[in-house]
Design an enzyme around this catalytic site. Structure first.
Site, PDB file in Angstrom:
ATOM      1  N   MET A 136       0.845  -1.196   0.000  1.00  0.00           N
ATOM      2  CA  MET A 136       0.000   0.000   0.000  1.00  0.00           C
ATOM      3  C   MET A 136       0.879   1.243   0.000  1.00  0.00           C
ATOM      4  O   MET A 136       1.720   1.402   0.882  1.00  0.00           O
ATOM      5  CB  MET A 136      -0.884   0.017   1.250  1.00  0.00           C
ATOM      6  CG  MET A 136      -1.888  -1.110   1.322  1.00  0.00           C
ATOM      7  SD  MET A 136      -2.677  -1.183   2.959  1.00  0.00           S
ATOM      8  CE  MET A 136      -1.454  -2.166   3.853  1.00  0.00           C
TER       9      MET A 136
ATOM     10  N   GLY B  15       1.638   4.159   4.650  1.00  0.00           N
ATOM     11  CA  GLY B  15       2.497   3.318   3.821  1.00  0.00           C
ATOM     12  C   GLY B  15       2.856   1.990   4.460  1.00  0.00           C
ATOM     13  O   GLY B  15       3.435   1.968   5.540  1.00  0.00           O
ATOM     14  N   SER B  16       2.523   0.867   3.832  1.00  0.00           N
ATOM     15  CA  SER B  16       2.696  -0.424   4.492  1.00  0.00           C
ATOM     16  C   SER B  16       2.396  -1.566   3.530  1.00  0.00           C
ATOM     17  O   SER B  16       2.239  -1.371   2.335  1.00  0.00           O
ATOM     18  CB  SER B  16       1.763  -0.499   5.699  1.00  0.00           C
ATOM     19  OG  SER B  16       0.468  -0.048   5.329  1.00  0.00           O
ATOM     20  N   ARG B  17       2.282  -2.799   4.094  1.00  0.00           N
ATOM     21  CA  ARG B  17       1.910  -3.955   3.288  1.00  0.00           C
ATOM     22  C   ARG B  17       1.185  -4.964   4.173  1.00  0.00           C
ATOM     23  O   ARG B  17       1.274  -4.911   5.402  1.00  0.00           O
ATOM     24  CB  ARG B  17       3.138  -4.611   2.647  1.00  0.00           C
ATOM     25  CG  ARG B  17       4.031  -5.338   3.620  1.00  0.00           C
ATOM     26  CD  ARG B  17       5.336  -5.767   2.977  1.00  0.00           C
ATOM     27  NE  ARG B  17       5.266  -7.036   2.270  1.00  0.00           N
ATOM     28  CZ  ARG B  17       6.203  -7.458   1.415  1.00  0.00           C
ATOM     29  NH1 ARG B  17       7.254  -6.708   1.162  1.00  0.00           N
ATOM     30  NH2 ARG B  17       6.096  -8.620   0.830  1.00  0.00           N
TER      31      ARG B  17
END
Length: 226
Positions: free
Chosen positions: A96, A184-186
Site C-alpha cells: 500500500m 504506507g505499508s503492506r
C-alpha cells in the site's frame, strides 16, 4: 456477498482526531494569513484522502481468499509461514502506498487462533526483507474447513502505528474490517499448500472486492490449528 453495515462510512475512525486537528489548525491559521495556512490545508486534504474507508461488496463463491488491503501485488511465491509453526504456504503480499486505502479487511471467514505483535525496523514495505524485519502484527485464522490462513500487517518506511482490533477466539467474516496501518505499508497473506493464486505480481487490487486466491479442496490431510 454484501458486507454488513459499516461502522463508520467514508472516513476511518483512526483518522478522526488527526483530521479534526488539521482542520482546526488550518482554519485558525487562515484567520491570520491565507498564504501561511496553505500547508495546513494541504495536510488536511491529504489526511482526508488517506483515511477514507469505503464500504465494499465481496464476490460470491466458496473458498475465496479476499484481498486484505488496497494496493499492488509485490509477491506471489511459495514460502514458510513463520506465524503458524513454519508450515509450507503460498505467500501473497499487497503493498500500500500513501494514496491507497489503508483500512485492512479479513481475507477469509474464520476464528482467530493467535495474534502476535513484533517490534522491528521501518524498511520500505515494498522490499521482501520488510516481511520479517519490519514492525508487524500477525493474525492466524482457522476456517470452518480447518485451513489456516495468516494475515500479517507490516509497517512501512513512514508507518509508525499498526492497529489490530481483532481478538483471539473471535469469529470474523471475509471482508470484515479488522485493522489499519498509518502511512504506507503492506499485508502478507499466507495460505495453505495447494491454494490457487488468482493474481500476479504488479496487479492492482482492492480490499474485499478482489479475490487473491482460492483455497484448496478438502482432503483428509488439511491444516489444523496448532
Amino acid at each position: 456477498m454484501k458486507i454488513p453495515p459499516y461502522p463508520h462510512p467514508l472516513i476511518a475512525r483512526e483518522g478522526w482526531g488527526i483530521l479534526a486537528g488539521g482542520l482546526v489548525v488550518a482554519v485558525l491559521v487562515s484567520t491570520w494569513s491565507w498564504w501561511v495556512s496553505i500547508p495546513f490545508w494541504i495536510f488536511t486534504v491529504f489526511a482526508l484522502q488517506f483515511f477514507r474507508d469505503p464500504a465494499r461488496e465481496a464476490p460470491e463463491g466458496e473458498g475465496l481468499v479476499l484481498s486484505p488491503a488496497d494496493g499492488r501485488i509485490v509477491c506471489v511465491e511459495d514460502a514458510d509461514d513463520p506465524y503458524a509453526q513454519g508450515r509450507k504456504a503460498l505467500k501473497i503480499s499487497v503493498f500500500m502506498n500513501v494514496f491507497n486505502v489503508h483500512s485492512n479487511r479479513v481475507p477469509v471467514d474464520g476464528s482467530v487462533q493467535s495474534i502476535e505483535y513484533f517490534p522491528g525496523k521501518f524498511f520500505n514495505a515494498a522490499l521482501d526483507k520488510a516481511s520479517l524485519e519490519n514492525e508487524r502484527n500477525a493474525m492466524v485464522l482457522q476456517t470452518t474447513d480447518g485451513h489456516l490462513v495468516t494475515a500479517c500487517q507490516v509497517a512501512g518506511l513512514v508507518a509508525k502505528r499498526i492497529l489490530c482490533h481483532a481478538r483471539v477466539g473471535q469469529s470474523l467474516y471475509a471482508g470484515q474490517r479488522y485493522g489499519f496501518i498509518r502511512f504506507g505499508s503492506r499485508v502478507d497473506v499466507y495460505l495453505p499448500p495447494g491454494a490457487r493464486p488468482r493474481v500476479a505480481i504488479g496487479d492492482k487490487v482492492k480490499a474485499t472486492s478482489t479475490v487473491l486466491a482460492e483455497l484448496p479442496a478438502l482432503s483428509g490431510d488439511h491444516d489444523t490449528a496448532a
